[in-house]
Scaffold this motif. Structure first.
Motif, PDB file in Angstrom:
ATOM      1  N   ASP A 103      63.636 -31.215   9.163  1.00 15.55           N
ATOM      2  CA  ASP A 103      63.908 -29.849   8.727  1.00 15.55           C
ATOM      3  C   ASP A 103      63.472 -29.629   7.286  1.00 15.55           C
TER       4      ASP A 103
ATOM      5  N   HIS B 275      59.740 -27.384   5.968  1.00 16.90           N
ATOM      6  CA  HIS B 275      59.859 -26.223   5.092  1.00 16.90           C
ATOM      7  C   HIS B 275      59.320 -26.497   3.694  1.00 16.90           C
TER       8      HIS B 275
ATOM      9  N   ARG C  22      64.397 -15.743  15.933  1.00 12.05           N
ATOM     10  CA  ARG C  22      65.600 -16.345  15.365  1.00 12.05           C
ATOM     11  C   ARG C  22      66.094 -17.545  16.176  1.00 12.05           C
TER      12      ARG C  22
ATOM     13  N   HIS D  88      63.322 -20.543  15.283  1.00 10.84           N
ATOM     14  CA  HIS D  88      64.085 -21.109  14.177  1.00 10.84           C
ATOM     15  C   HIS D  88      65.318 -21.878  14.644  1.00 10.84           C
TER      16      HIS D  88
ATOM     17  N   LYS E 269      67.331 -25.215  15.184  1.00 12.22           N
ATOM     18  CA  LYS E 269      67.325 -26.473  14.442  1.00 12.22           C
ATOM     19  C   LYS E 269      67.476 -27.602  15.446  1.00 12.22           C
TER      20      LYS E 269
ATOM     21  N   HIS F 280      60.971 -14.660   3.557  1.00 15.99           N
ATOM     22  CA  HIS F 280      61.396 -15.452   4.715  1.00 15.99           C
ATOM     23  C   HIS F 280      60.720 -16.824   4.711  1.00 15.99           C
TER      24      HIS F 280
ATOM     25  N   HIS G 261      64.184 -17.684   2.116  1.00 19.64           N
ATOM     26  CA  HIS G 261      65.285 -17.435   3.051  1.00 19.64           C
ATOM     27  C   HIS G 261      64.830 -17.721   4.480  1.00 19.64           C
ATOM     28  N   GLN G 262      64.620 -18.997   4.781  1.00 24.83           N
ATOM     29  CA  GLN G 262      64.133 -19.354   6.114  1.00 24.83           C
ATOM     30  C   GLN G 262      65.170 -19.109   7.205  1.00 24.83           C
ATOM     31  N   LYS G 263      66.424 -18.942   6.830  1.00 23.87           N
ATOM     32  CA  LYS G 263      67.484 -18.733   7.818  1.00 23.87           C
ATOM     33  C   LYS G 263      67.896 -17.269   7.913  1.00 23.87           C
ATOM     34  N   SER G 264      67.074 -16.390   7.414  1.00 22.61           N
ATOM     35  CA  SER G 264      67.325 -14.953   7.531  1.00 22.61           C
ATOM     36  C   SER G 264      65.980 -14.233   7.463  1.00 22.61           C
TER      37      SER G 264
ATOM     38  N   THR H  34      71.452 -10.680   9.316  1.00 23.83           N
ATOM     39  CA  THR H  34      70.499 -11.662   8.785  1.00 23.83           C
ATOM     40  C   THR H  34      69.530 -11.014   7.806  1.00 23.83           C
TER      41      THR H  34
END
Length: 360
Positions: free
Chosen positions: A130, A134, A223, A227, A229, A327, A331-334, A349
């Motif tokens: 992870d 990124h 999402r 994305h 995990k 993004h 802010h990879q999680k939103s 998000t």
């Protein structure tokens, strides 16, 4: 120092912009033309990074030129400009400065062997995957051993338009002419007395409904699929994630992998068409489907443009571009919306806006 091909670009504190080199003016340290950012010099502000990013401090915009560059690809691909840490001395063409956090990929010590296809290696990274995926690099990625399969995994942006636009036009004509026959009724499988006729004049609205439903599907896929995990212990899910979307976050400059190849796309499209055929009458389902297919084409074209286009400041596309850059690098999680930020609101998000303060 110039960065060798394969520079690793760490997330920058705040604003970024995808800008093609051909669109950049020649640097002139004596005026503002050397400063490329997201606000004009006369409106320069100090940006306070949003909470939750693990970043501290503030960096003035337009006080220096920032570049995360690949000297080996000058003139042939996009470069990041804006929001890198401040360079104390002005840039000049002879000795370009770069983001000090950029470093070359050491083929001998990196977690993967860049001399071999990466797809079958990433699954062994486990809990390190992870973080590794990124950390963007400015170099192409080879996924497969086979040259033929590797070629199928790459697609020029215009191929999507040329393949699917005729399909959209043809199916739109088929849907409209079928509705014009007057034989389509909603709820006819449950009751004939209270079924609702669907006239040909409804087709534009059904088409737009399909595009709207695609925007929701675009968000959900981005999402929850792209994305997800993957568990550190699951080699196959890590490999699948990298194939679907991880490779794009690892190498966002790779223009050949910004749109979905038509061959695998046709399988996914056929699946959703089958679902609509089960849920709706044939012609009505086809009308919704063709609107969704048009939405997909717009999405792929939009995604490519957000990486390589240069929209005018203050426009809708300019805002989407800045949003998508955040993004990728902050802010990879939103921020999962591509063509619209609409669905980021109800799903909570939305990428938070920075707070701007006037400089003294």
């Amino acid at each position: 120092p110039a960065v060798r091909p394969g520079a690793v670009c760490s997330p920058a504190p705040h604003r970024h912009s995808f800008v093609r080199r051909s669109a950049l003016p020649a640097p002139n340290p004596g005026d503002g033309s050397a400063f490329v950012g997201t606000r004009p010099p006369q409106q320069a502000r100090r940006v306070r990074p949003s909470s939750g990013t693990g970043q501290t401090g503030s960096v003035p915009l337009h006080e220096g030129k920032y570049r995360c560059d690949n000297a080996g690809a000058r003139g042939s691909r996009a470069a990041w400009h804006g929001s890198c840490p401040k360079v104390e001395k002005p840039l000049d063409a002879a000795a370009p400065r770069v983001d000090p956090r950029c470093k070359p990929v050491d083929v001998g010590t990196d977690l993967v062997d860049w001399r071999k296809p990466l797809l079958w290696q990433v699954g062994y990274l486990g809990e390190k995957y992870d973080e590794w995926v990124h950390q963007p690099v400015d170099r192409p990625i080879r996924l497969f051993h086979s040259d033929f399969v590797e070629a199928l995994s790459k697609t020029a942006w215009y191929v999507v338009f040329l393949v699917w636009t005729p399909v959209v036009l043809y199916l739109s004509w088929v849907s409209y002419t079928a509705l014009a026959q007057g034989n389509t009724r909603l709820f006819s499988s449950f009751t004939t007395e209270y079924s609702i006729p669907v006239h040909k004049y409804y087709f534009p609205f059904i088409f737009l409904l399909g595009m709207f439903l695609w925007s929701l599907l675009e968000y959900l896929i981005h999402r929850f699929v792209f994305h997800m995990k993957p568990p550190a212990s699951n080699y196959y899910l890590i490999t699948l994630h990298f194939l679907l979307h991880g490779q794009h976050h690892k190498s966002p400059f790779d223009s050949s992998r910004l749109v979905f190849p038509p061959v695998p796309a046709s399988l996914v499209i056929a699946f959703f068409y089958g679902v609509l055929r089960l849920l709706l009458p044939e012609v009505l389902g086809l009308s919704v489907f063709v609107g969704g297919l048009c939405g997909y084409v717009v999405y792929d074209m939009m995604h490519y443009y957000l990486h390589y286009g240069s929209p005018k400041e203050g426009t809708y596309l300019y805002g989407l571009k800045a949003y998508h850059v955040k993004h990728h690098f902050e802010h990879q999680k939103s921020g999962f919306g591509i063509t619209t930020r609409f669905w980021d609101h109800p799903f909570r998000t939305l990428i938070p806006e920075e707070t701007f303060e006037k400089e003294d």
